[in-house]
Design a protein around this motif. Sequence first.
Motif, PDB file in Angstrom:
ATOM      1  N   SER A  28      36.145  32.366 113.412  1.00 53.53           N
ATOM      2  CA  SER A  28      36.391  33.768 113.956  1.00 53.53           C
ATOM      3  C   SER A  28      36.786  33.793 115.513  1.00 53.53           C
ATOM      4  O   SER A  28      36.104  32.751 116.133  1.00 53.53           O
ATOM      5  N   TYR A  29      37.651  34.486 115.573  1.00 56.44           N
ATOM      6  CA  TYR A  29      38.213  34.486 117.091  1.00 56.44           C
ATOM      7  C   TYR A  29      38.014  36.020 117.572  1.00 56.44           C
ATOM      8  O   TYR A  29      38.539  37.078 116.873  1.00 56.44           O
ATOM      9  N   SER A  30      37.930  36.187 118.770  1.00 58.27           N
ATOM     10  CA  SER A  30      37.867  37.438 119.550  1.00 58.27           C
ATOM     11  C   SER A  30      39.526  37.800 119.786  1.00 58.27           C
ATOM     12  O   SER A  30      40.134  37.023 119.494  1.00 58.27           O
ATOM     13  N   PRO A  31      39.706  38.986 119.996  1.00 62.45           N
ATOM     14  CA  PRO A  31      41.160  39.637 120.289  1.00 62.45           C
ATOM     15  C   PRO A  31      41.723  38.635 121.281  1.00 62.45           C
ATOM     16  O   PRO A  31      42.881  38.246 121.183  1.00 62.45           O
ATOM     17  N   SER A  46      45.042  42.465 111.924  1.00 59.37           N
ATOM     18  CA  SER A  46      43.909  41.392 111.590  1.00 59.37           C
ATOM     19  C   SER A  46      44.817  39.945 112.016  1.00 59.37           C
ATOM     20  O   SER A  46      43.881  39.009 112.221  1.00 59.37           O
ATOM     21  N   GLU A  57      40.920  35.666 122.408  1.00 58.77           N
ATOM     22  CA  GLU A  57      41.104  34.346 122.128  1.00 58.77           C
ATOM     23  C   GLU A  57      42.237  34.109 120.929  1.00 58.77           C
ATOM     24  O   GLU A  57      42.999  33.173 121.215  1.00 58.77           O
ATOM     25  N   ALA A  58      42.444  34.920 120.172  1.00 61.48           N
ATOM     26  CA  ALA A  58      43.645  35.033 119.188  1.00 61.48           C
ATOM     27  C   ALA A  58      44.873  35.126 119.985  1.00 61.48           C
ATOM     28  O   ALA A  58      45.677  34.550 119.633  1.00 61.48           O
ATOM     29  N   CYS A  85      48.238  34.086 115.312  1.00 60.58           N
ATOM     30  CA  CYS A  85      46.979  33.541 115.057  1.00 60.58           C
ATOM     31  C   CYS A  85      46.112  34.829 114.642  1.00 60.58           C
ATOM     32  O   CYS A  85      45.952  36.108 115.087  1.00 60.58           O
ATOM     33  N   LEU A 115      42.413  36.721 113.360  1.00 61.83           N
ATOM     34  CA  LEU A 115      41.140  36.983 113.799  1.00 61.83           C
ATOM     35  C   LEU A 115      40.202  36.091 113.028  1.00 61.83           C
ATOM     36  O   LEU A 115      39.109  35.740 113.491  1.00 61.83           O
ATOM     37  N   THR A 116      40.485  35.844 111.734  1.00 65.78           N
ATOM     38  CA  THR A 116      39.529  35.232 110.734  1.00 65.78           C
ATOM     39  C   THR A 116      40.361  34.000 110.294  1.00 65.78           C
ATOM     40  O   THR A 116      41.543  34.542 109.481  1.00 65.78           O
ATOM     41  N   VAL A 171      47.348  38.686 115.160  1.00 68.26           N
ATOM     42  CA  VAL A 171      47.867  38.665 116.340  1.00 68.26           C
ATOM     43  C   VAL A 171      49.301  38.000 116.542  1.00 68.26           C
ATOM     44  O   VAL A 171      49.271  36.835 116.256  1.00 68.26           O
TER      45      VAL A 171
END
Length: 404
Positions: free
Chosen positions: A335-338, A377, A340-341, A265, A267-268, A379
């Motif tokens: 956009s996800y935080s680390p 960028s 959330e990703a 996933c 981050l963006t 995960v």
Amino acid sequence: MLNARWGNFLGGFLTVAVKGKYPEKLMNLALARGIFLWDVKRTPEGICFRIRNSAYQALQNLTEEHGFELEVINTEGFPFYRQVLQRRRMLMWGAGLFVLALYLLSSFIWVIEVNGNVNLSTETILKAAARHGLYEGAMKWNLAKTDVEDGILKDLLQLSYVEVNIKGVKAEIKVVEKVLPNQPEGPCHIVARKDGIIESVLVLKGQALVKEGETVAKGDVLISGIVFPETRLDGEDGQGVMHPQIVTAQGQVKARVWYEGYGECGLTTQKSVFTGRSAERIVLVTPWARYTLRECGEKFNQSVRNQKSYTLQSPWGKWGWVTTVSREKETITLSYSPDEALDKARSQALERLKRKLGSGGKVVDTDMKTLSCPADSVVRVKAYAEVVEEIGVPQPINLEANAR
């Protein structure tokens, strides 16, 4: 003669009675005026005969002029039937709508029957048929039986033959299932279908070639169908003579095997979503041209179209209408935080891992590893599972190769 009858029917004719003294005089006057008379019969009060509808006014003028009484007994022919029908328009509309409804309803499939299935459920066959256009409510004119038969055979590998017959509003699906033997005919080995570490070995027939704790690779023989008995001494020289026996190996071999599932996933990421706006267009289809009946909404740059057609085949071509509904889509950036990703990547990896796991295995251990660095960028995650399951499958023995 036939032409005269058709002419009288199309123009209409009347049966009239003439009352008065010497009605023959009126007949002679009518014939002199060119009025055609037929089916002349004498009555107690005079005579009756038939005349054409177009001659009625002229005959009436003669009877009034010479003091005779004219009475219309019966009317026949198309003009009089038309007048009756005009007075009963609702009846004609109802009859016409009834015939049209019967024709339309007979153009659909309302009953589907499945015959010949034993192990495969009827519901499974009906779902496969529906995917290829055969379902309750499907139009017969748009149905291709060959495509339905081929589609069911491709979807359901358990079937060897499919036949679709349509009789009226009923469709019959005849199937023949494949006969799949549980064991191959003749001698065979039990071999490994994947890599693993042996957990247990149960031999019913044959000779075990592996033990608990050994590592095996895909294709290795686990239980041999060639059994070598113990050496026995024959003769005075005391030499051992081996007498191998070829059997159909049977047994169960369980091993520890490993599965993995990958997920990632960013981050963006970009995602397409529906905006909620839609547009509709209805087009009338005729054998000669297409006409737009309704068009509401505007054109979208990105959209998903859903088209439904209702057409009827006729000797002149197709009649019906086509409805197209467009739903607008737009691309948005998420956009996800680390953390959330990482959660989304783990969920994706676990979902893919579950699809790989067999139903007969027992999960004994699981693990999850993150493959990406904190600065990446994207995960990336891998999920692992250790499973104890049956890995043995039969493999026929090539007797000719063993004989050489």
